[in-house]
Scaffold this motif. Structure first.
Motif, PDB file in Angstrom:
ATOM      1  N   ARG A 196      41.803  60.820   2.787  1.00 59.96           N
ATOM      2  CA  ARG A 196      41.450  61.502   1.543  1.00 59.96           C
ATOM      3  C   ARG A 196      42.714  61.969   0.819  1.00 59.96           C
ATOM      4  O   ARG A 196      43.650  62.468   1.458  1.00 59.96           O
ATOM      5  CB  ARG A 196      40.558  62.720   1.805  1.00 59.96           C
TER       6      ARG A 196
ATOM      7  N   TYR B 197      44.883  57.211  -9.524  1.00 62.15           N
ATOM      8  CA  TYR B 197      43.504  56.886  -9.139  1.00 62.15           C
ATOM      9  C   TYR B 197      43.400  55.400  -8.753  1.00 62.15           C
ATOM     10  O   TYR B 197      42.838  55.047  -7.712  1.00 62.15           O
ATOM     11  CB  TYR B 197      42.544  57.227 -10.287  1.00 62.15           C
TER      12      TYR B 197
ATOM     13  N   CYS C 249      44.948  54.693  -5.423  1.00 64.73           N
ATOM     14  CA  CYS C 249      44.078  55.101  -4.306  1.00 64.73           C
ATOM     15  C   CYS C 249      43.040  54.020  -4.026  1.00 64.73           C
ATOM     16  O   CYS C 249      42.769  53.681  -2.870  1.00 64.73           O
ATOM     17  CB  CYS C 249      43.398  56.428  -4.610  1.00 64.73           C
TER      18      CYS C 249
ATOM     19  N   VAL D 230      40.538  57.584  -0.260  1.00 64.64           N
ATOM     20  CA  VAL D 230      39.376  58.198  -0.918  1.00 64.64           C
ATOM     21  C   VAL D 230      39.900  59.243  -1.906  1.00 64.64           C
ATOM     22  O   VAL D 230      40.588  60.184  -1.508  1.00 64.64           O
ATOM     23  CB  VAL D 230      38.442  58.847   0.121  1.00 64.64           C
ATOM     24  N   TYR D 231      39.569  59.061  -3.154  1.00 65.90           N
ATOM     25  CA  TYR D 231      40.108  59.900  -4.239  1.00 65.90           C
ATOM     26  C   TYR D 231      39.241  61.141  -4.423  1.00 65.90           C
ATOM     27  O   TYR D 231      38.016  61.039  -4.591  1.00 65.90           O
ATOM     28  CB  TYR D 231      40.118  59.043  -5.512  1.00 65.90           C
ATOM     29  N   LEU D 232      39.860  62.309  -4.412  1.00 63.41           N
ATOM     30  CA  LEU D 232      39.122  63.579  -4.602  1.00 63.41           C
ATOM     31  C   LEU D 232      39.661  64.300  -5.830  1.00 63.41           C
ATOM     32  O   LEU D 232      40.611  65.082  -5.729  1.00 63.41           O
ATOM     33  CB  LEU D 232      39.327  64.502  -3.389  1.00 63.41           C
TER      34      LEU D 232
ATOM     35  N   ALA E 231      35.606  57.457  -3.443  1.00 61.17           N
ATOM     36  CA  ALA E 231      35.849  58.803  -3.977  1.00 61.17           C
ATOM     37  C   ALA E 231      34.865  59.796  -3.377  1.00 61.17           C
ATOM     38  O   ALA E 231      33.777  59.414  -2.916  1.00 61.17           O
ATOM     39  CB  ALA E 231      35.682  58.792  -5.501  1.00 61.17           C
TER      40      ALA E 231
ATOM     41  N   LEU F 112      33.324  63.397  -4.823  1.00 55.67           N
ATOM     42  CA  LEU F 112      33.304  64.353  -5.928  1.00 55.67           C
ATOM     43  C   LEU F 112      32.455  65.543  -5.519  1.00 55.67           C
ATOM     44  O   LEU F 112      31.298  65.355  -5.100  1.00 55.67           O
ATOM     45  CB  LEU F 112      32.735  63.708  -7.198  1.00 55.67           C
TER      46      LEU F 112
END
Ligand code: MCA
Ligand code: AMP
Length: 493
Positions: A57, A72, A75, A81-83, A146, A148
Motif C-alpha cells: 500500500r 498514481y 502505482c 495499492v494506491y491510497l 486502490a 479508498l
C-alpha cells in the motif's frame, strides 16, 4: 498472458502520436502521453528501488498536480495499492488510516518515524536521475489497484478495496455510454483523491487518449476562460450553481461543449432547468459511490430527466428492495441495491462489515433510498445512512458528534444537514451544554480543528436545553432538520 493491469489498458489506447498532450495547465505547463509514460516508468524504478512490490500500500496526501497523476499511474504499473487521502485531513485523521492500512510508503508532508515517507517534490527530484522501468506488472483481475476510505455511520472509516477489473470495467462502460471521443477535451477542476476526479474523469480521458485542462481546484473564472476550449466538464452540483451565478456564463460560451456531467450529490431540479434555459444543454446526471464507481447514468442520446439519475449502466443490475432484500414493484420507494463487475472486493480487513452490506446473492446495499419508473429510470429520494453530502464531500454526523461530545462543556450533540444554496447541504450542530457552561458558538470550531478536517466543521451551531427524543430515547433528527431547514436559504436571509 494478458494482464488485467489497468495501466496496460490505458497504454494500449494511448494516441499513436505520443507527443499529444494529456494534461495541460493555463500557465503553459503540460505533459504529453509520451512524457507520462516515461515519467511514471521512472517513478516505478524509484518505487522498486525502495522495495515496493505488488500488493504494497502507498498512502498519498498531496496537492493536485501533474506529478501526483504520474504517481498514481506508477502505482498501477508496479502493482502497488494506491491510497489517496483528502488534502484537508488532519494528522489525527491520517493516523487512523495509517494504522489501519499499514502502508509500505507514505507520500506527502508526514513526520512518521515508523513508516518510510517522503514528499512528492523529493520523489519528483529523484526522477531526474532515474532510468525508467517500463515493464508493467502482471495483474489478475481481482488484484487491488486502490483502497479508498469511506467514513462509517458508526464512526470507523472503512477502506473500500477496488481491483484493476473494478476500475477498468467501469471506465470502459462510461467511455462507451458517454460517447467519448479522441478529440474530446476534458475540463478537470475536481480533486483527485476521490472516485469522481480520479477514476471517472481521468480514466475516461486516458481511455480516449484525450487532452485534459488540469486545474488545481475549482476556480469559476478559470472555468469561464476554458469552457470555450473544452468539450466535457464533470463536476459536483456546486460547480453548476456557481457557473450559473457567473455573469459571463451563457449559451455562446458553451458552444464547443458537448457534455456537462454532474454527480456525487443530488442535482436540484431547479439547477437542471436553469442550466437548460440558459445554455440549451441538459446536464447529464449520474449516480455512484466509492464502493463501485458509477452505477447509473442518464442517457447520452435520449431524454435526460431532472431529478433522475437514469437507468443502471449496461453491465450493472439495480433493484429497489424492502429492508429484507425483496424486490419492490416499480413506483415504490425502497433501498437501492446493485451488483456488477464494478462492485468492490470488500472493506479492507473488515469481512464482517463487508458481509453486512452484501446480500448472499451478491447485491450491495447502497444505503440510498430510491424509486424506479417503468423504464428503469432511478430517482434517489433519500438516504437510510446518516450522511451529509456537502459540496460533494461525505461527512458522517456520528464522527462530528463524537468529537463535539468530548468537549468538556458539552453534554450531548446532534449533527444534521441543512439545505445550503452553494454546498447543497451544510453541517449544523445542535448542542446541549453542561449546566453553568458559558460555551458560545465561536468557541467550538477552534476546539475541533486538531481532529477534524475543516470541511467537516459545523457551519452553524445551535444551543438547546435538550434534544428532542422519541419514546425509545432516540434523538429525532427529523424534527431538528425541519426546524432549521431554512437556516441558510433566502427565506431566513
Ligand atoms: C471546502 N470547504 C468546504 C467544502 N469544500 N466546506 C464544506 N463542504 C465542502 N465541500 C471549506 C474549506 O474547509 C474552507 O473552510 C472553505 O470551505 C474554503 O475552502 P476552498 O477550498 O476555497 O473551498 P471551495 O473551493 O469553495 O470548494 C468547494 C468545492 C470543493 C469546489 C465544492 O469542496 C470540491 O471540489 N468538492 C468536490 C468533492 C468531490 O470531488 N466529491 C466526489 C466524491 P475554512 O475557511 O474554514 O478553512 S466521489 C463520490 O462522491 C461518488 C463516487 C460520486 O458519485 O462521484
Ligand atoms: P461516496 O461514499 O463518497 O462515494 O458517496 C456516495 C454517495 O453519494 C451515494 O451513496 C449517494 O448518497 C451520493 N450520490 C452520488 N451521486 C449522487 C447523485 N447523482 N444523486 C444523489 N446522490 C448521489
Amino acid at each position: 498472458m494478458q494482464t488485467a493491469n489497468l495501466y496496460a489498458l490505458f497504454q494500449s489506447r494511448f494516441p499513436t502520436d505520443l507527443s499529444k498532450v494529456f494534461l495541460q495547465q493555463e500557465d503553459g505547463g503540460n505533459l504529453t502521453y509520451g512524457e507520462i509514460d516515461q515519467f511514471s516508468a521512472k517513478l516505478v524504478a524509484i518505487l522498486k528501488a525502495r522495495n515496493i512490490n505488488k500488493g504494497d500500500r502507498i498512502l498519498v496526501q498531496v496537492d493536485k498536480s501533474m506529478d501526483a497523476v504520474c504517481l498514481y499511474l506508477a502505482c498501477l504499473r508496479v502493482g502497488a495499492v494506491y491510497l489517496p487521502m483528502n488534502t484537508a485531513y488532519t494528522p489525527a485523521e491520517i493516523n487512523y488510516f495509517t494504522k489501519d492500512a499499514r502502508p509500505a510508503l507514505m507520500v506527502g508532508d508526514f513526520v512518521s518515524q515508523e513508516i518510510p515517507n517522503l514528499t512528492l517534490d523529493a520523489l519528483s527530484r529523484e526522477v531526474k536521475n532515474s532510468e525508467p522501468h517500463y515493464p508493467v506488472e502482471q495483474m489478475e483481475k481481482d488484484d487491488l489497484a486502490a483502497i479508498l476510505y469511506t467514513s462509517g455511520t458508526t464512526g470507523r472509516s472503512k477502506g473500500a478495496m477496488l481491483s484493476h477489473d473494478n476500475l477498468s470495467s467501469n471506465a470502459l462502460t462510461l467511455y462507451e455510454i458517454w460517447h467519448w471521443q479522441q478529440d474530446d477535451v476534458l475540463l478537470h477542476a475536481l480533486p483527485i483523491f476521490h472516485v469522481h476526479g480520479l477514476f471517472v474523469a481521468l480514466h475516461c480521458a486516458l481511455l480516449g487518449g484525450s487532452t485534459v485542462w488540469f486545474l488545481p481546484r475549482l476556480d469559476v473564472d478559470a472555468l469561464i476562460r476554458l469552457i470555450p476550449k473544452s468539450t466535457v466538464l464533470m463536476g459536483v452540483p456546486t460547480f453548476y450553481t456557481r457557473l450559473l451565478a457567473h455573469e459571463k456564463f451563457d449559451k455562446a460560451l458553451c458552444r464547443n461543449m458537448r457534455l456537462f456531467i454532474s454527480g456525487s450529490a443530488p442535482l436540484l431540479e431547479e439547477t437542471f432547468h436553469q442550466f437548460e434555459t440558459l445554455t440549451d444543454q441538459r446536464i447529464l446526471e449520474r449516480y455512484g459511490m466509492t464502493e463501485a464507481g458509477m452505477i447509473t447514468s442518464n442517457p447520452y442520446d435520449g431524454e435526460r430527466i431532472a431529478g433522475t439519475v437514469g437507468p443502471a449502466l449496461p453491465d450493472v443490475t439495480v433493484r429497489i428492495c424492502d429492508s429484507q432484500g425483496n424486490e419492490l414493484p416499480h413506483g415504490e420507494i425502497g433501498s437501492l441495491e446493485y451488483k456488477g463487475p464494478n462492485l468492490f472486493q470488500g472493506y479492507w480487513e473488515m469481512p464482517e462489515k463487508t458481509a453486512e452490506e452484501i446480500r448472499p446473492d451478491g447485491f450491495f446495499i447502497s444505503g440510498d433510498m430510491a424509486i424506479s419508473d417503468e423504464q428503469g429510470r432511478i430517482s434517489i429520494v433519500g438516504r437510510s445512512k446518516d450522511l451529509i453530502i456537502s459540496g460533494g464531500f461525505n461527512i458522517y454526523p456520528k464522527e462530528i458528534e463524537s468529537a463535539i461530545d468530548l468537549l468538556p462543556e458539552v453534554l450531548e450533540s446532534a449533527v444534521i444537514a441543512c439545505p445550503h444554496p452553494d454546498l447543497g447541504e451544510a453541517v449544523v450542530a445542535v448542542i446541549v451544554r453542561q449546566d453553568n457552561s458559558a460555551l458560545t458558538e465561536p468557541d467550538i470550531p477552534g476546539q475541533l480543528t486538531d481532529q477534524l478536517a475543516r470541511f467537516k466543521l459545523p457551519r452553524k451551531i445551535i444551543f438547546m436545553e435538550a434534544l428532542p427524543r422519541n419514546t425509545m430515547g432516540k434523538v429525532q433528527k427529523n424534527i431538528l432538520r425541519q426546524s432549521y431547514s431554512d437556516l441558510f436559504t433566502c427565506k431566513s436571509g
